[in-house]
Design a protein around this motif. Structure first.
Motif, PDB file in Angstrom:
ATOM      1  N   UNK A  54      43.589  30.400  37.838  1.00 41.37           N
ATOM      2  CA  UNK A  54      42.836  29.410  38.283  1.00 41.37           C
ATOM      3  C   UNK A  54      43.692  28.403  39.320  1.00 41.37           C
ATOM      4  N   UNK A  55      44.775  28.936  39.873  1.00 42.52           N
ATOM      5  CA  UNK A  55      45.599  28.243  41.016  1.00 42.52           C
ATOM      6  C   UNK A  55      45.313  29.278  41.945  1.00 42.52           C
ATOM      7  N   UNK A  56      45.114  30.563  41.893  1.00 48.88           N
ATOM      8  CA  UNK A  56      45.436  31.709  42.996  1.00 48.88           C
ATOM      9  C   UNK A  56      44.374  32.224  43.447  1.00 48.88           C
ATOM     10  N   UNK A  57      43.225  32.123  42.554  1.00 49.75           N
ATOM     11  CA  UNK A  57      41.708  32.538  42.812  1.00 49.75           C
ATOM     12  C   UNK A  57      41.823  34.005  42.602  1.00 49.75           C
ATOM     13  N   UNK A  58      42.718  34.747  41.700  1.00 47.82           N
ATOM     14  CA  UNK A  58      42.685  36.079  41.180  1.00 47.82           C
ATOM     15  C   UNK A  58      41.734  36.138  40.319  1.00 47.82           C
ATOM     16  N   UNK A 227      55.708  30.616  36.924  1.00 46.60           N
ATOM     17  CA  UNK A 227      56.365  31.831  37.228  1.00 46.60           C
ATOM     18  C   UNK A 227      55.225  32.915  37.478  1.00 46.60           C
ATOM     19  N   UNK A 228      53.956  32.736  36.830  1.00 43.94           N
ATOM     20  CA  UNK A 228      52.893  33.858  36.826  1.00 43.94           C
ATOM     21  C   UNK A 228      52.255  33.554  38.193  1.00 43.94           C
ATOM     22  N   UNK A 229      52.082  32.127  38.604  1.00 44.49           N
ATOM     23  CA  UNK A 229      51.335  31.929  39.745  1.00 44.49           C
ATOM     24  C   UNK A 229      52.209  32.572  41.118  1.00 44.49           C
ATOM     25  N   UNK A 230      53.578  32.268  40.964  1.00 42.87           N
ATOM     26  CA  UNK A 230      54.613  32.824  42.082  1.00 42.87           C
ATOM     27  C   UNK A 230      54.346  34.310  42.089  1.00 42.87           C
TER      28      UNK A 230
END
Length: 247
Positions: A54-58, A227-230
């Motif tokens: 949801x943060x990264x758009x993947x 961590x997953x977002x990064x």
């Protein structure tokens, strides 16, 4: 970005063309003591991937809900385990179709320790079959130093412990029966051989779930999502290590 299963075929193609990373949550269905749901690992992997994408758009793929949980044996009810070969084949097939849909980066986000060998075996096959497919395997419990210290705060080889119980109290408190939780020490410390769960725990628990609370679960889960977002942002931005052109 919605999950893969919510997208139309054209939206999937658009996401692939945009350079989005395909993200596969991998969990397990297995006994988690008397106080946690059997789907704990799948719930945690799915929630972390959903929050991060949801943060990264993947694009988050539908979770692999079953894992390789052979170590829980038939001693307790509730476990539904894949064999090593079946899990390897399953993840390999998913990866092939992810590639067919146009994605060139696949990240697996795992929540169960013994999923590692069969899943990483699948990634080796995919790298061989599709040299342009870039892959990564990461587990929630060591995605960052903070996540690792939280996961392993009460045991070196935890299961249904304070970390998992606290995160479930944060994410799905209605599925937790904290009054049925029991604590059990980690008997694997300083041992070099491997053991099935019934060899090291009477209750199916390793750790101190009776000390769990939703607040610490929220903080640990947030650290995992960070961590997953990064990792996903790194994966999307990463370019080929070898420049194009003649040697």
């Amino acid at each position: 970005m919605p999950n893969w299963g919510d997208l139309s075929r054209d939206e999937v193609a658009d996401a692939a063309r945009s350079g989005a990373v395909a993200v596969l949550p991998v969990g397990a269905i297995e006994q988690h003591g008397a106080h946690l749901p059997t789907g704990t690992d799948t719930l945690l992997a799915t929630a972390a991937v959903s929050a991060a994408t949801a943060r990264t758009g993947d694009v988050g793929l539908p979770a692999v809900s079953y894992g390789c949980s052979l170590g829980h044996t038939a001693h307790w009810p509730g476990t539904l385990s894949l064999s090593v070969s079946t899990m390897t084949a399953l993840v390999t097939d998913i990866g092939r179709w992810v590639y067919t849909s146009g994605f060139r980066k696949l990240v697996i986000v795992n929540a169960h320790a013994t999923n590692g060998p069969p899943t990483q075996g699948a990634l080796l096959t995919l790298r061989h079959e599709f040299p342009s497919l870039r892959t990564c395997f990461a587990s929630l419990y060591d995605i960052t130093p903070q996540a690792r210290s939280g996961y392993f705060s009460d045991a070196d080889d935890p299961h249904a412990n304070v970390a998992e119980t606290s995160m479930l109290l944060h994410l799905a408190a209605g599925l937790v029966a904290l009054d049925r939780a029991v604590d059990e020490e980690d008997r694997t410390a300083r041992r070099v051989l491997t053991y099935a769960m019934p060899d090291v725990t009477r209750s199916g628990v390793v750790g101190r779930p009776t000390t769990a609370d939703a607040g610490s679960g929220a903080r640990l889960f947030d650290a995992i999502v960070d961590g997953v977002t990064h990792l996903l942002r790194q994966a999307r931005e990463e370019t080929e290590p070898m420049p194009e052109g003649p040697a």
